[in-house]
Design a protein around this motif. Structure first.
Motif, PDB file in Angstrom:
ATOM      1  N   ALA A  13       0.831  -1.209   0.000  1.00 31.60           N
ATOM      2  CA  ALA A  13       0.000   0.000   0.000  1.00 31.60           C
ATOM      3  C   ALA A  13       0.862   1.256   0.000  1.00 31.60           C
ATOM      4  CB  ALA A  13      -0.929  -0.008   1.208  1.00 31.60           C
ATOM      5  N   ARG A  14       1.993   1.247   0.701  1.00 29.80           N
ATOM      6  CA  ARG A  14       2.863   2.423   0.779  1.00 29.80           C
ATOM      7  C   ARG A  14       3.540   2.732  -0.538  1.00 29.80           C
ATOM      8  NH1 ARG A  14       4.159   0.400   6.040  1.00 29.80           N
ATOM      9  NH2 ARG A  14       6.015  -0.583   5.229  1.00 29.80           N
ATOM     10  N   ARG A  15       3.689   1.759  -1.414  1.00 34.84           N
ATOM     11  CA  ARG A  15       4.362   1.991  -2.692  1.00 34.84           C
ATOM     12  C   ARG A  15       3.662   3.054  -3.522  1.00 34.84           C
ATOM     13  NH1 ARG A  15       5.103  -4.263  -3.924  1.00 34.84           N
ATOM     14  NH2 ARG A  15       6.705  -4.669  -2.413  1.00 34.84           N
ATOM     15  N   GLY A  16       2.373   3.234  -3.313  1.00 39.73           N
ATOM     16  CA  GLY A  16       1.617   4.191  -4.093  1.00 39.73           C
ATOM     17  C   GLY A  16       1.685   5.614  -3.564  1.00 39.73           C
ATOM     18  N   PHE A  17       2.430   5.850  -2.502  1.00 39.84           N
ATOM     19  CA  PHE A  17       2.490   7.180  -1.917  1.00 39.84           C
ATOM     20  C   PHE A  17       3.583   8.019  -2.562  1.00 39.84           C
ATOM     21  CE2 PHE A  17       0.112   4.927   1.266  1.00 39.84           C
ATOM     22  CZ  PHE A  17      -0.819   5.871   1.654  1.00 39.84           C
ATOM     23  N   ASP A  18       3.390   9.347  -2.508  1.00 44.50           N
ATOM     24  CA  ASP A  18       4.309  10.274  -3.157  1.00 44.50           C
ATOM     25  C   ASP A  18       5.382  10.820  -2.230  1.00 44.50           C
ATOM     26  OD1 ASP A  18       2.945  10.231  -5.667  1.00 44.50           O
ATOM     27  OD2 ASP A  18       1.406  11.496  -4.774  1.00 44.50           O
ATOM     28  N   ILE A  19       4.999  11.171  -0.995  1.00 39.63           N
ATOM     29  CA  ILE A  19       5.993  11.719  -0.081  1.00 39.63           C
ATOM     30  C   ILE A  19       5.937  11.023   1.271  1.00 39.63           C
ATOM     31  CG2 ILE A  19       6.079  14.004  -1.170  1.00 39.63           C
ATOM     32  CD1 ILE A  19       4.425  15.066   1.148  1.00 39.63           C
ATOM     33  N   PHE A  20       7.076  11.052   1.955  1.00 33.05           N
ATOM     34  CA  PHE A  20       7.220  10.517   3.301  1.00 33.05           C
ATOM     35  C   PHE A  20       7.458  11.709   4.223  1.00 33.05           C
ATOM     36  CE2 PHE A  20      10.020   9.132   6.760  1.00 33.05           C
ATOM     37  CZ  PHE A  20       9.230   8.148   7.324  1.00 33.05           C
ATOM     38  N   VAL A  21       6.748  11.761   5.330  1.00 33.97           N
ATOM     39  CA  VAL A  21       6.863  12.861   6.282  1.00 33.97           C
ATOM     40  C   VAL A  21       7.272  12.287   7.638  1.00 33.97           C
ATOM     41  CG1 VAL A  21       5.665  14.787   7.383  1.00 33.97           C
ATOM     42  CG2 VAL A  21       5.007  14.082   5.075  1.00 33.97           C
ATOM     43  N   ALA A  22       8.383  12.799   8.189  1.00 38.19           N
ATOM     44  CA  ALA A  22       8.862  12.361   9.507  1.00 38.19           C
ATOM     45  C   ALA A  22       8.776  13.528  10.481  1.00 38.19           C
ATOM     46  CB  ALA A  22      10.293  11.857   9.395  1.00 38.19           C
ATOM     47  N   ASP A  23       8.964  13.224  11.748  1.00 33.39           N
ATOM     48  CA  ASP A  23       8.958  14.211  12.837  1.00 33.39           C
ATOM     49  C   ASP A  23       7.592  14.872  13.003  1.00 33.39           C
ATOM     50  OD1 ASP A  23      11.682  13.660  13.205  1.00 33.39           O
ATOM     51  OD2 ASP A  23      12.234  15.164  11.715  1.00 33.39           O
ATOM     52  N   VAL A  24       6.535  14.104  12.807  1.00 35.65           N
ATOM     53  CA  VAL A  24       5.173  14.608  12.985  1.00 35.65           C
ATOM     54  C   VAL A  24       4.904  14.755  14.485  1.00 35.65           C
ATOM     55  CG1 VAL A  24       2.723  14.092  12.627  1.00 35.65           C
ATOM     56  CG2 VAL A  24       4.397  13.478  10.867  1.00 35.65           C
ATOM     57  N   PRO A  25       4.446  15.920  14.942  1.00 35.04           N
ATOM     58  CA  PRO A  25       4.156  16.089  16.372  1.00 35.04           C
ATOM     59  C   PRO A  25       3.093  15.097  16.853  1.00 35.04           C
ATOM     60  CG  PRO A  25       4.105  18.214  15.241  1.00 35.04           C
ATOM     61  CD  PRO A  25       4.200  17.152  14.183  1.00 35.04           C
ATOM     62  N   SER A  88       9.987  16.778   8.462  1.00 31.17           N
ATOM     63  CA  SER A  88      10.955  16.330   7.469  1.00 31.17           C
ATOM     64  C   SER A  88      10.164  15.715   6.317  1.00 31.17           C
ATOM     65  CB  SER A  88      11.891  15.289   8.086  1.00 31.17           C
ATOM     66  OG  SER A  88      12.746  14.760   7.113  1.00 31.17           O
ATOM     67  N   VAL A  89      10.182  16.372   5.162  1.00 35.36           N
ATOM     68  CA  VAL A  89       9.381  15.947   4.007  1.00 35.36           C
ATOM     69  C   VAL A  89      10.315  15.495   2.892  1.00 35.36           C
ATOM     70  CG1 VAL A  89       7.691  16.703   2.296  1.00 35.36           C
ATOM     71  CG2 VAL A  89       7.557  17.571   4.634  1.00 35.36           C
ATOM     72  N   LYS A  90      10.124  14.254   2.440  1.00 36.98           N
ATOM     73  CA  LYS A  90      10.985  13.688   1.397  1.00 36.98           C
ATOM     74  C   LYS A  90      10.154  12.962   0.353  1.00 36.98           C
ATOM     75  CE  LYS A  90      14.722  12.987   4.612  1.00 36.98           C
ATOM     76  NZ  LYS A  90      15.622  12.079   5.259  1.00 36.98           N
ATOM     77  N   LEU A  91      10.684  12.905  -0.844  1.00 33.71           N
ATOM     78  CA  LEU A  91      10.060  12.143  -1.911  1.00 33.71           C
ATOM     79  C   LEU A  91      10.107  10.671  -1.545  1.00 33.71           C
ATOM     80  CD1 LEU A  91       8.849  12.454  -4.756  1.00 33.71           C
ATOM     81  CD2 LEU A  91      11.123  12.073  -5.652  1.00 33.71           C
ATOM     82  N   GLN A  92       8.977   9.989  -1.651  1.00 30.17           N
ATOM     83  CA  GLN A  92       8.912   8.558  -1.335  1.00 30.17           C
ATOM     84  C   GLN A  92       9.534   7.776  -2.480  1.00 30.17           C
ATOM     85  OE1 GLN A  92       7.903   6.854   1.315  1.00 30.17           O
ATOM     86  NE2 GLN A  92       8.093   4.861   0.403  1.00 30.17           N
ATOM     87  N   GLN A  93      10.501   6.923  -2.157  1.00 31.10           N
ATOM     88  CA  GLN A  93      11.126   6.073  -3.164  1.00 31.10           C
ATOM     89  C   GLN A  93      10.958   4.628  -2.748  1.00 31.10           C
ATOM     90  OE1 GLN A  93      15.170   7.391  -3.510  1.00 31.10           O
ATOM     91  NE2 GLN A  93      14.604   9.112  -4.787  1.00 31.10           N
ATOM     92  N   SER A  94      10.739   3.787  -3.733  1.00 30.43           N
ATOM     93  CA  SER A  94      10.545   2.375  -3.416  1.00 30.43           C
ATOM     94  C   SER A  94      11.863   1.734  -3.043  1.00 30.43           C
ATOM     95  CB  SER A  94       9.933   1.641  -4.612  1.00 30.43           C
ATOM     96  OG  SER A  94      10.873   1.554  -5.645  1.00 30.43           O
ATOM     97  N   ARG A  95      11.803   0.682  -2.265  1.00 28.59           N
ATOM     98  CA  ARG A  95      13.007  -0.048  -1.877  1.00 28.59           C
ATOM     99  C   ARG A  95      13.677  -0.687  -3.094  1.00 28.59           C
ATOM    100  NH1 ARG A  95      11.853  -3.267   3.673  1.00 28.59           N
ATOM    101  NH2 ARG A  95      12.445  -1.577   5.028  1.00 28.59           N
ATOM    102  N   ARG A  96      12.865  -1.164  -4.007  1.00 26.37           N
ATOM    103  CA  ARG A  96      13.430  -1.793  -5.206  1.00 26.37           C
ATOM    104  C   ARG A  96      14.311  -0.818  -5.959  1.00 26.37           C
ATOM    105  NH1 ARG A  96       8.378  -4.898  -7.587  1.00 26.37           N
ATOM    106  NH2 ARG A  96       8.440  -6.529  -6.065  1.00 26.37           N
ATOM    107  N   PHE A  97      13.840   0.411  -6.097  1.00 27.15           N
ATOM    108  CA  PHE A  97      14.617   1.440  -6.787  1.00 27.15           C
ATOM    109  C   PHE A  97      15.949   1.655  -6.069  1.00 27.15           C
ATOM    110  CE2 PHE A  97      15.926   5.878  -7.168  1.00 27.15           C
ATOM    111  CZ  PHE A  97      16.117   5.951  -8.537  1.00 27.15           C
ATOM    112  N   ASN A  98      15.914   1.759  -4.740  1.00 24.34           N
ATOM    113  CA  ASN A  98      17.138   1.981  -3.969  1.00 24.34           C
ATOM    114  C   ASN A  98      18.080   0.791  -4.070  1.00 24.34           C
ATOM    115  OD1 ASN A  98      16.349   4.503  -3.154  1.00 24.34           O
ATOM    116  ND2 ASN A  98      15.438   3.781  -1.249  1.00 24.34           N
ATOM    117  N   GLN A  99      17.550  -0.429  -4.054  1.00 20.51           N
ATOM    118  CA  GLN A  99      18.385  -1.617  -4.152  1.00 20.51           C
ATOM    119  C   GLN A  99      19.040  -1.704  -5.526  1.00 20.51           C
ATOM    120  OE1 GLN A  99      15.647  -4.723  -3.155  1.00 20.51           O
ATOM    121  NE2 GLN A  99      15.999  -4.515  -0.961  1.00 20.51           N
TER     122      GLN A  99
END
Length: 105
Positions: A13-25, A88-99
């Protein structure tokens, strides 16, 4: 066995997302995140996972926008501040792409 299937389904399900956001209060809800990111474009989905043991969210989320332009609008902003905390807002990248990238280097 069922738990492993649920984990795999969540990853798919996460593969379809565009951005990853960290440090959410801690005090921010999924609805508030959706409302915040709507200023950059149409938000289709916001997934804010919760810890089943504590009941609190895990301080990160994924956002799905309607168009690539909306994603670019979000990433162009220097900093995202929500309830006094810098996200912290980043472009979501798939693990396959990174591997694949790691294997090619």
């Amino acid at each position: 066995m069922a738990a492993a299937g649920a984990v795999r389904a969540a990853r798919r399900a996460r593969r379809g997302f565009d951005i990853f956001v960290a440090d959410v209060p801690w005090t921010v809800s999924s609805k508030e995140l959706k409302e915040y990111f709507a200023q950059f474009g149409a938000v289709q989905r916001c997934q804010l996972p919760f810890d089943k043991d504590t009941g609190f969210h895990k301080r990160y989320c994924w956002i799905k926008f309607s168009s690539p332009e909306d994603v670019q609008n979000t990433l162009q902003k220097d900093s995202h501040i929500l309830e006094g905390s810098k996200l912290s807002v980043k472009l979501q990248q798939s693990r396959r792409f990174n591997q694949q990238k790691d294997n090619n280097e």
